[in-house]
Design a protein around this motif. Structure first.
Motif, PDB file in Angstrom:
ATOM      1  N   ARG A 104     -43.892  25.222  26.027  1.00  0.00           N
ATOM      2  CA  ARG A 104     -42.464  24.902  25.859  1.00  0.00           C
ATOM      3  C   ARG A 104     -41.549  25.825  26.669  1.00  0.00           C
ATOM      4  NH1 ARG A 104     -44.474  23.972  20.511  1.00  0.00           N
ATOM      5  NH2 ARG A 104     -43.934  26.047  19.814  1.00  0.00           N
ATOM      6  N   ARG A 105     -42.120  26.765  27.388  1.00  0.00           N
ATOM      7  CA  ARG A 105     -41.308  27.686  28.197  1.00  0.00           C
ATOM      8  C   ARG A 105     -40.692  26.947  29.381  1.00  0.00           C
ATOM      9  NH1 ARG A 105     -42.298  33.150  27.435  1.00  0.00           N
ATOM     10  NH2 ARG A 105     -44.094  33.591  26.124  1.00  0.00           N
ATOM     11  N   GLU A 106     -39.518  27.401  29.774  1.00  0.00           N
ATOM     12  CA  GLU A 106     -38.874  26.831  30.953  1.00  0.00           C
ATOM     13  C   GLU A 106     -39.735  27.093  32.180  1.00  0.00           C
ATOM     14  OE1 GLU A 106     -34.772  27.203  33.496  1.00  0.00           O
ATOM     15  OE2 GLU A 106     -34.740  27.724  31.370  1.00  0.00           O
ATOM     16  N   GLY A 107     -39.988  26.059  32.945  1.00  0.00           N
ATOM     17  CA  GLY A 107     -40.761  26.191  34.166  1.00  0.00           C
ATOM     18  C   GLY A 107     -42.264  26.256  33.955  1.00  0.00           C
ATOM     19  N   PHE A 108     -42.756  25.980  32.730  1.00  0.00           N
ATOM     20  CA  PHE A 108     -44.194  26.063  32.467  1.00  0.00           C
ATOM     21  C   PHE A 108     -44.954  25.062  33.328  1.00  0.00           C
ATOM     22  CE2 PHE A 108     -48.096  24.567  30.567  1.00  0.00           C
ATOM     23  CZ  PHE A 108     -48.756  25.755  30.312  1.00  0.00           C
ATOM     24  N   GLN A 109     -46.060  25.527  33.900  1.00  0.00           N
ATOM     25  CA  GLN A 109     -46.969  24.675  34.661  1.00  0.00           C
ATOM     26  C   GLN A 109     -48.377  25.208  34.508  1.00  0.00           C
ATOM     27  OE1 GLN A 109     -44.907  23.345  38.647  1.00  0.00           O
ATOM     28  NE2 GLN A 109     -46.285  21.970  37.573  1.00  0.00           N
ATOM     29  N   ALA A 110     -49.332  24.316  34.639  1.00  0.00           N
ATOM     30  CA  ALA A 110     -50.737  24.697  34.589  1.00  0.00           C
ATOM     31  C   ALA A 110     -51.511  23.810  35.556  1.00  0.00           C
ATOM     32  CB  ALA A 110     -51.287  24.528  33.176  1.00  0.00           C
TER      33      ALA A 110
ATOM     34  N   TYR B  10     -50.470  20.127  35.087  1.00  0.00           N
ATOM     35  CA  TYR B  10     -49.985  19.846  33.733  1.00  0.00           C
ATOM     36  C   TYR B  10     -48.665  20.563  33.513  1.00  0.00           C
ATOM     37  CZ  TYR B  10     -54.779  18.421  32.606  1.00  0.00           C
ATOM     38  OH  TYR B  10     -56.000  17.807  32.583  1.00  0.00           O
ATOM     39  N   GLN B  11     -47.928  20.031  32.555  1.00  0.00           N
ATOM     40  CA  GLN B  11     -46.771  20.744  32.018  1.00  0.00           C
ATOM     41  C   GLN B  11     -46.991  20.789  30.504  1.00  0.00           C
ATOM     42  OE1 GLN B  11     -43.573  18.553  33.967  1.00  0.00           O
ATOM     43  NE2 GLN B  11     -43.495  20.128  35.542  1.00  0.00           N
ATOM     44  N   ALA B  12     -46.040  20.337  29.713  1.00  0.00           N
ATOM     45  CA  ALA B  12     -46.222  20.358  28.255  1.00  0.00           C
ATOM     46  C   ALA B  12     -47.404  19.499  27.818  1.00  0.00           C
ATOM     47  CB  ALA B  12     -44.940  19.903  27.557  1.00  0.00           C
ATOM     48  N   ASP B  13     -47.806  18.528  28.649  1.00  0.00           N
ATOM     49  CA  ASP B  13     -48.950  17.675  28.316  1.00  0.00           C
ATOM     50  C   ASP B  13     -50.276  18.439  28.294  1.00  0.00           C
ATOM     51  OD1 ASP B  13     -48.819  17.971  31.094  1.00  0.00           O
ATOM     52  OD2 ASP B  13     -49.627  15.976  31.489  1.00  0.00           O
TER      53      ASP B  13
ATOM     54  N   ARG C  53     -58.909  31.754  44.248  1.00  0.00           N
ATOM     55  CA  ARG C  53     -57.949  31.767  45.359  1.00  0.00           C
ATOM     56  C   ARG C  53     -57.188  30.433  45.427  1.00  0.00           C
ATOM     57  NH1 ARG C  53     -58.066  34.378  50.803  1.00  0.00           N
ATOM     58  NH2 ARG C  53     -59.894  35.443  50.027  1.00  0.00           N
ATOM     59  N   ARG C  54     -57.908  29.317  45.285  1.00  0.00           N
ATOM     60  CA  ARG C  54     -57.264  27.995  45.335  1.00  0.00           C
ATOM     61  C   ARG C  54     -56.299  27.794  44.172  1.00  0.00           C
ATOM     62  NH1 ARG C  54     -62.484  26.475  46.324  1.00  0.00           N
ATOM     63  NH2 ARG C  54     -62.656  25.265  44.389  1.00  0.00           N
ATOM     64  N   LEU C  55     -56.685  28.236  42.989  1.00  0.00           N
ATOM     65  CA  LEU C  55     -55.799  28.113  41.831  1.00  0.00           C
ATOM     66  C   LEU C  55     -54.507  28.905  42.047  1.00  0.00           C
ATOM     67  CD1 LEU C  55     -58.468  28.381  39.016  1.00  0.00           C
ATOM     68  CD2 LEU C  55     -56.907  26.440  39.329  1.00  0.00           C
ATOM     69  N   LEU C  56     -54.640  30.148  42.493  1.00  0.00           N
ATOM     70  CA  LEU C  56     -53.447  30.964  42.760  1.00  0.00           C
ATOM     71  C   LEU C  56     -52.600  30.359  43.875  1.00  0.00           C
ATOM     72  CD1 LEU C  56     -54.400  34.737  42.573  1.00  0.00           C
ATOM     73  CD2 LEU C  56     -52.713  33.501  41.221  1.00  0.00           C
ATOM     74  N   ALA C  57     -53.245  29.886  44.930  1.00  0.00           N
ATOM     75  CA  ALA C  57     -52.503  29.288  46.044  1.00  0.00           C
ATOM     76  C   ALA C  57     -51.739  28.048  45.583  1.00  0.00           C
ATOM     77  CB  ALA C  57     -53.448  28.938  47.185  1.00  0.00           C
ATOM     78  N   THR C  58     -52.361  27.243  44.746  1.00  0.00           N
ATOM     79  CA  THR C  58     -51.697  26.042  44.236  1.00  0.00           C
ATOM     80  C   THR C  58     -50.507  26.416  43.352  1.00  0.00           C
ATOM     81  OG1 THR C  58     -53.739  24.772  44.337  1.00  0.00           O
ATOM     82  CG2 THR C  58     -52.018  23.950  42.863  1.00  0.00           C
ATOM     83  N   ALA C  59     -50.710  27.376  42.467  1.00  0.00           N
ATOM     84  CA  ALA C  59     -49.649  27.779  41.537  1.00  0.00           C
ATOM     85  C   ALA C  59     -48.447  28.383  42.250  1.00  0.00           C
ATOM     86  CB  ALA C  59     -50.198  28.769  40.513  1.00  0.00           C
TER      87      ALA C  59
ATOM     88  N   ALA D  95     -63.677  24.236  35.078  1.00  0.00           N
ATOM     89  CA  ALA D  95     -64.296  25.288  35.885  1.00  0.00           C
ATOM     90  C   ALA D  95     -63.337  26.450  36.078  1.00  0.00           C
ATOM     91  CB  ALA D  95     -64.709  24.731  37.239  1.00  0.00           C
ATOM     92  N   GLY D  96     -62.029  26.156  36.064  1.00  0.00           N
ATOM     93  CA  GLY D  96     -61.033  27.194  36.239  1.00  0.00           C
ATOM     94  C   GLY D  96     -59.663  26.679  35.851  1.00  0.00           C
ATOM     95  N   PHE D  97     -58.761  27.614  35.585  1.00  0.00           N
ATOM     96  CA  PHE D  97     -57.418  27.258  35.142  1.00  0.00           C
ATOM     97  C   PHE D  97     -56.438  28.350  35.526  1.00  0.00           C
ATOM     98  CE2 PHE D  97     -59.754  29.402  31.795  1.00  0.00           C
ATOM     99  CZ  PHE D  97     -58.901  30.429  31.419  1.00  0.00           C
ATOM    100  N   VAL D  98     -55.193  27.945  35.658  1.00  0.00           N
ATOM    101  CA  VAL D  98     -54.104  28.890  35.856  1.00  0.00           C
ATOM    102  C   VAL D  98     -52.888  28.334  35.122  1.00  0.00           C
ATOM    103  CG1 VAL D  98     -53.380  27.894  38.081  1.00  0.00           C
ATOM    104  CG2 VAL D  98     -52.779  30.257  37.546  1.00  0.00           C
ATOM    105  N   THR D  99     -52.169  29.212  34.442  1.00  0.00           N
ATOM    106  CA  THR D  99     -50.933  28.824  33.761  1.00  0.00           C
ATOM    107  C   THR D  99     -49.832  29.810  34.135  1.00  0.00           C
ATOM    108  OG1 THR D  99     -51.314  30.168  31.763  1.00  0.00           O
ATOM    109  CG2 THR D  99     -52.225  27.918  31.775  1.00  0.00           C
ATOM    110  N   GLY D 100     -48.597  29.368  34.016  1.00  0.00           N
ATOM    111  CA  GLY D 100     -47.478  30.259  34.295  1.00  0.00           C
ATOM    112  C   GLY D 100     -46.156  29.578  34.048  1.00  0.00           C
ATOM    113  N   TRP D 101     -45.089  30.332  34.288  1.00  0.00           N
ATOM    114  CA  TRP D 101     -43.729  29.856  34.061  1.00  0.00           C
ATOM    115  C   TRP D 101     -42.766  30.771  34.798  1.00  0.00           C
ATOM    116  CZ3 TRP D 101     -46.891  31.343  29.902  1.00  0.00           C
ATOM    117  CH2 TRP D 101     -46.743  32.674  29.527  1.00  0.00           C
TER     118      TRP D 101
END
Length: 179
Positions: free
Chosen positions: A49-55, A4-7, A122-128, A66-72
């Motif tokens: 709305r942050r630059e580079g936001f992804q989830a 995901y991004q802003a969606d 581990r998979r969430l962090l690896a993907t991010a 089951a799990g989530f990761v967000t960042g920018w």
């Protein structure tokens, strides 16, 4: 795993409930669920709305999160609100500039109780961080299981140059300037 991004805001209610489930359980049981829900939802509205936001969201077989990761991407100048002031105190301005500015900042990582022990964190962090050698995150120094997890999968702690705080900074094992 869905990206995901802003969606992400389209599933904000569902993500907020998953966040509350993770971050009001031990060792965070001292947090009030209603306050945690309101604060996360408010932050999420701005974070998307942050630059580079992804989830990234992983769902269980029943369709629940089951799990989530967000960042920018961490912008310059380095912020001083939330835990950022403690990061600056802990690492010093030089290390913050060198290690964190323009790096991918893992803001939230949560795995719900039913999915723990499956490798999902581990998979969430690896993907991010798959396409980002420069990445970092924070952890609370009383969240012992999480600290052990980050260390076990190779995340590294930069040298503390300032005052100790209640947060621990980790950089990805792929970070070109690993400590």
């Amino acid at each position: 795993m869905q990206s995901y991004q802003a969606d992400l805001i389209e599933i904000a209610d569902e993500l907020t409930e998953a966040y509350v489930e993770v971050f009001t359980a031990p060792p965070f049981e001292h947090r009030d669920p209603a306050e945690t829900r309101a604060a996360f939802r408010q932050r999420l509205e701005g974070d998307v709305r942050r630059e580079g936001f992804q989830a990234w969201i992983e769902r269980s077989a029943d369709g629940r999160i089951a799990g989530f990761v967000t960042g920018w991407t961490t912008p310059a100048p380095f912020r001083t609100d939330r835990s950022y002031g403690a990061v600056l105190e802990r690492l010093g301005a030089e290390q913050v500039d060198e290690l964190l500015i323009d790096a991918f900042e893992v803001d939230e990582l949560g795995v719900l109780a039913a999915a723990r022990g499956t490798g999902l964190g581990r998979r969430l962090l690896a993907t991010a961080t798959a396409e980002r050698s420069r990445a970092w995150l924070l952890a609370w120094n009383q969240n012992f299981d999480t600290l052990a997890f980050y260390r076990r999968i190779g995340w590294l702690e930069p040298e503390v140059r300032g005052d100790e705080t209640d947060i621990i900074v980790f950089v990805a094992p792929t970070h070109p300037r690993t400590p």
